[in-house]
Enzyme design. Sequence first.
Site, mmCIF file in Angstrom:
data_model
loop_
_atom_site.group_PDB
_atom_site.id
_atom_site.type_symbol
_atom_site.label_atom_id
_atom_site.label_comp_id
_atom_site.label_asym_id
_atom_site.label_seq_id
_atom_site.Cartn_x
_atom_site.Cartn_y
_atom_site.Cartn_z
ATOM 1 N N ASP A 55 1.045 -1.223 -0.003
ATOM 2 C CA ASP A 55 0.083 0.182 0.036
ATOM 3 C C ASP A 55 0.696 1.087 -0.068
ATOM 4 O OD1 ASP A 55 -2.159 1.634 0.073
ATOM 5 O OD2 ASP A 55 -3.121 0.843 1.861
ATOM 6 N N ASP B 213 -2.711 2.391 -6.104
ATOM 7 C CA ASP B 213 -1.732 2.215 -5.224
ATOM 8 C C ASP B 213 -1.727 1.139 -4.189
ATOM 9 O OD1 ASP B 213 -4.092 3.110 -3.943
ATOM 10 O OD2 ASP B 213 -2.964 4.260 -2.578
ATOM 11 N N GLU B 214 -2.373 0.041 -4.656
ATOM 12 C CA GLU B 214 -2.345 -1.043 -3.585
ATOM 13 C C GLU B 214 -2.610 -2.498 -4.446
ATOM 14 O OE1 GLU B 214 -5.340 -2.307 0.153
ATOM 15 O OE2 GLU B 214 -6.046 -0.561 -1.295
#
Length: 494
Positions: free
Chosen positions: A11, A105-106
């Site tokens: 993350d 983003d993960e």
Amino acid sequence: MRNAPTILHLDMDAFFASVEQASKPSLRGKAVVVGGLGPRGVVATASYEARVFGVHSAMPMAQARRLAPNAAYLVPRFGLYRAISEQVMALLRELSPLVEPLSLDEAFVDLEAGGAAWDEESARRTGEKLRTDIRAVTGLTGSVGLAASKMLAKIASEQAKPDGLVLIEPGTERALLGPMSVRTLPGVGPATGDHLRRAGISTVQELAEAGEDELVRLLGKAHGHALYAMALARDERPVVAEREAKSVSVEDTYDVDIHDRLRVGLEVQRLADRCVRRLREAGLSGRTIVLKARRYDFSTLTRSETLRGPTDDPAVIREAAARLLDSVDTTGGVRLLGVGVSGLADYTQEDLFAQAMPTGAVAEAPEEAGAEGVVERPEPVERHWRAGQDVRHAEYGPGWVQGSGLGRVTVRFETPQSEPGRVRTFLVDDPALESADPLPLVPDLPHPPTSLTDPPGTPPDGPGGCRAGNVGQDVEAHRGSDTGPGSQGAVARA
């Protein structure tokens, strides 16, 4: 459950805000909020400095401004975020063929499938190297969680924030989860959490002690069984590399309700064009066109039309959206409009003309223009500058917009590799000032792709030309997810 912590969850830390701080030296270490800047805008991401004041994602922007009036408020630059996300995802794909993106983003990674890790020591070593590589390639930080299941890996990455690594050793899961709030578990939102709290269940340990039958009675069969298994640290979900794209859509929330029918039609056409760009970026086409309208009284209407075959042709999608709009009453005004495409495919129907024509319609030859016809010349469009937008001045070089209004635009001239720069003010129509593409965060790496923002002439929705669209609703290609609501699908496929 595995007996080695070989599932990794990455993350990126306050991703959008961190990109903005890395791009703008004057904002490093300061409160930064990214989102829709209009009265109805919503926070997409807040930097850790802004979170100290209570600002968080999905918060109304007006509330964020009250909590942190001195923060920097910027519009999102999704093109740049996607470019950096691709750099990060490429690093993940070097570790394993099984990479499951949850958003820009993960992502989850099955380290065992790629031979990158097989025990605790190798998993920790791989996680630390990944964090180092991400910083070298992007200049940003990410938090890594390692565990024997997806649920626990995600919990571990939350504990690692910011810029850390947490590994949960197999056999310690129950002891770790026990004292945690039930809200820690996937699928337990505010409503379910309150329902459990009223039943005297506040921690994961109390959830496990309540027993499966009691949870089924309180929450229903499917939810009760699932929560009981998670309370016992059981999670057998695999990391899935390819997630089927279900829809591509875009929508905007407006500062002031739109009453003019012509303006509503123009907005729908603009949204259709943006949706087509998203389709083409994802390499997809679709058969079903969907129109969404939220009216002045908050009632939401959805209309759809299925074409004879999949398409990514802008004319076809614009015409379908316009036909759908004909069936929607907008008399009282609309506060939100959206256009989407579902029934996705990786190919395009050839007979586009047949799709564009409604059933039973007859094509008409266009009328020839009269010899004495008057050619209308469009009025010059005033340029609008959005806070955070990349610009370049003929004399002062690259910079970014700090704000605009009253016919003026304020620009700070600095680059990711410079010291904090000086601020200068210009007329909004200064010919020496123009929009520019973002500069790379790390020198000597490929420049981010062009066309990162809406094309010139895109009408602004908020003061100073900023978009007032709800950032959390401006959606990329959605992919089915078993991680619960709130996750956004990544456009790029693993």
